[in-house]
Design a protein around this motif. Structure first.
Motif, short mmCIF file in Angstrom:
data_model
loop_
_atom_site.label_atom_id
_atom_site.label_comp_id
_atom_site.label_asym_id
_atom_site.label_seq_id
_atom_site.Cartn_x
_atom_site.Cartn_y
_atom_site.Cartn_z
N PRO A 72 42.53 56.75 31.40
CA PRO A 72 41.58 55.75 32.09
C PRO A 72 40.05 56.32 32.28
N ALA A 73 39.90 57.22 31.68
CA ALA A 73 38.74 58.06 31.04
C ALA A 73 37.83 56.34 29.98
N LEU A 74 38.35 55.40 29.27
CA LEU A 74 37.57 55.03 29.03
C LEU A 74 37.37 53.61 29.23
N LEU A 75 38.05 53.59 30.55
CA LEU A 75 37.75 52.24 31.16
C LEU A 75 36.86 51.88 31.65
N ALA A 76 36.18 50.53 32.23
CA ALA A 76 35.40 50.11 32.81
C ALA A 76 34.83 49.36 33.37
N LEU A 77 34.27 48.73 35.12
CA LEU A 77 34.73 47.85 35.50
C LEU A 77 34.33 46.32 34.72
N ARG A 78 34.89 45.51 35.11
CA ARG A 78 35.03 43.70 34.52
C ARG A 78 34.75 43.45 35.78
N PRO A 79 33.97 42.24 35.66
CA PRO A 79 34.38 40.85 36.69
C PRO A 79 35.39 40.39 36.41
N PRO A 80 35.33 39.92 37.90
CA PRO A 80 36.50 39.29 38.06
C PRO A 80 37.00 37.71 37.56
N HIS A 184 50.14 33.82 41.35
CA HIS A 184 49.75 34.10 39.97
C HIS A 184 48.26 34.88 39.85
N ALA A 185 47.46 35.26 41.06
CA ALA A 185 46.67 35.65 41.08
C ALA A 185 47.32 37.05 42.15
N THR A 186 46.40 37.98 42.17
CA THR A 186 46.27 39.35 42.98
C THR A 186 45.46 39.17 44.26
N ALA A 187 45.07 38.25 44.44
CA ALA A 187 44.34 37.99 46.00
C ALA A 187 43.72 36.63 45.81
N LEU A 240 30.00 34.06 47.50
CA LEU A 240 30.41 34.63 46.24
C LEU A 240 30.25 36.63 46.99
N GLU A 241 29.51 36.84 47.70
CA GLU A 241 29.89 38.46 48.19
C GLU A 241 31.40 38.50 48.69
N SER A 242 32.15 37.75 49.23
CA SER A 242 33.38 37.84 49.42
C SER A 242 34.37 38.44 48.58
N ILE A 243 34.01 37.82 47.34
CA ILE A 243 34.49 37.52 46.25
C ILE A 243 34.94 39.43 45.32
N LEU A 244 33.29 39.34 45.49
CA LEU A 244 32.88 40.65 44.80
C LEU A 244 33.53 41.26 45.31
N LEU A 245 33.65 41.80 46.91
CA LEU A 245 34.63 42.44 48.02
C LEU A 245 35.65 42.49 47.01
N GLN A 246 35.94 41.45 47.15
CA GLN A 246 37.81 41.57 47.03
C GLN A 246 37.87 42.16 45.93
N ALA A 247 36.71 42.09 44.63
CA ALA A 247 36.84 42.62 43.22
C ALA A 247 36.31 44.05 43.26
N LEU A 250 39.98 45.70 44.09
CA LEU A 250 41.03 45.14 43.06
C LEU A 250 40.85 46.69 42.07
N ASP A 251 39.90 47.19 42.46
CA ASP A 251 39.34 48.10 41.69
C ASP A 251 39.45 47.71 39.76
N LEU A 252 39.05 46.51 39.06
CA LEU A 252 39.05 45.68 38.45
C LEU A 252 38.35 46.72 36.77
N LYS A 253 39.50 47.35 35.93
CA LYS A 253 38.64 47.72 35.08
C LYS A 253 39.46 47.67 33.94
#
Length: 360
Positions: A72-80, A184-187, A240-247, A250-253
């Motif tokens: 977890p210490a090495l993880l960084a946010l990534r784009p959905p 196939h998708a998380t959300a 696009l804001e809704s997609i970023l909110l959903q991301a 999901l806390d994608l890292k």
């Protein structure tokens, strides 16, 4: 035997079977595992295998230090990674076209998308919390003839955008697209498109969503739903804001500093370039000069390019890139893994090809 091997590794049999399936081996709980495959499965789960043949005593399994790639210490946010799905002519490509600001629609045969493409879109709205954030879109075909391609595209997806035309409502391919998205998708985010069309009925679409178990948020459900006109741009920033909110939810890292891994989205043979492939990096950072194995093919990265044809230095988790430098056209949907050098990549690809020929 799979059952005994799982016990020795302190794993469930299905975990061993899953690892063997990744090596393209079809096995059951009573199957006998080949020595080379057993070593690979053991290494994947953090063990070193010492094979002792009959008469030499028991087979000890030594625990080694666990892979720290997902520390977890090495993880960084990534784009959905977002897949756009829906019925043919409901406006999937028009929606992507609005974000990309390029006229893709007019250049396609019969108005139907022919290939899966991957595009990186930067948020340009007014919400400061999303400044600089990007979204990776997969443009998956919606025509029935491309059902398999669509399933492949959805397999790397974090969020599926289900596009439903406000005038048509749910159609047979919308149903099919929803099933793919749920598998196939998380959300799922729903975009009710063509809200300005004659006969548009947003409430009817929301009722149809409720009937299918994806009740919109404003109807008391959990599915974020946006009314849009992809042609005119109405509601597109909000989508696009809704997609970023959903991301965010999901806390994608991912770890950007480990050996790069990812998936081939599409591939082709190009005149003057040779074999090329669009990939999505899932962890690590892919750079020019890297060597990797991908199923029965291998690659020493000659160049990385973005969707506009410009050269890029590297590709980080969640981002797409067109890769040049393959020995052959890779199979779409295949995972890749970077290695120390091209010799190792070539040898592993040759081993995979030989195993494939033996198994056929």
């Amino acid at each position: 035997m799979v059952r005994d091997f799982a016990i020795a590794l302190n794993l469930k049999p299905f975990q061993v079977i899953g690892s063997l399936m990744e090596l393209n081996k079809v096995v059951s709980i009573t199957s006998v595992i080949e020595e080379a495959d057993a070593r690979k499965v053991a290494e994947k789960h953090g063990y070193v295998l010492e094979i002792r043949h009959r008469g030499e005593g028991a087979q000890p399994v030594k625990k080694v230090e666990k892979n720290t790639d997902d520390d977890p210490a090495l993880l960084a946010l990534r784009p959905p990674v977002v897949c756009v799905l829906g019925h043919v002519d409901h406006g999937k490509t028009t929606l992507l076209d609005y974000f990309r600001k390029t006229n893709v629609v007019s250049g396609e045969a019969g108005g139907i998308t022919q290939h899966i493409g991957a595009y990186s879109v930067k948020y340009q709205g007014e919400k400061p919390e999303y400044n600089g954030r990007t979204v990776t879109f997969l443009d998956t075909p919606g025509h029935a003839a491309f059902a398999k391609m669509r399933e492949r595209g959805a397999s790397v997806t974090d969020i599926a955008v289900l596009v439903v035309a406000a005038d048509d409502g749910f159609m047979p391919q919308t149903e099919e697209a929803l099933k793919f998205a749920q598998k196939h998708a998380t959300a799922i985010v729903c975009a009710v498109n063509k809200v300005d069309a004659k006969g548009a009925n947003i409430d009817r679409v929301k009722q149809q969503m409720q009937q299918r178990g994806i009740t919109p948020e404003d109807w008391g459900g959990e599915t974020i739903t946006n009314a849009v006109s992809a042609l005119k741009g109405t509601g597109m920033n909000e989508l696009l804001e809704s997609i970023l909110l959903q991301a965010e939810i999901l806390d994608l890292k991912a770890n950007p500093k480990c050996a790069a891994q990812g998936v081939v989205i599409e591939s082709q043979m190009e005149t003057g370039r040779g074999p090329t492939a669009t990939v999505i990096v899932q962890k690590g950072t892919l750079k020019a000069g890297d060597s990797f194995v991908c199923g029965e093919t291998w690659c020493k990265v000659r160049a990385l390019m973005d969707e506009r044809g410009g050269r890029i230095q590297n590709s980080s988790p969640g981002t797409p890139a067109l890769v040049l430098g393959w020995d052959a056209v890779p199979a779409p949907g295949t995972k890749f893994q970077t290695l120390k050098n091209d010799r190792e990549a070539r040898e592993l690809a040759e081993e995979a090809a030989l195993a494939g020929r033996k198994g056929s």
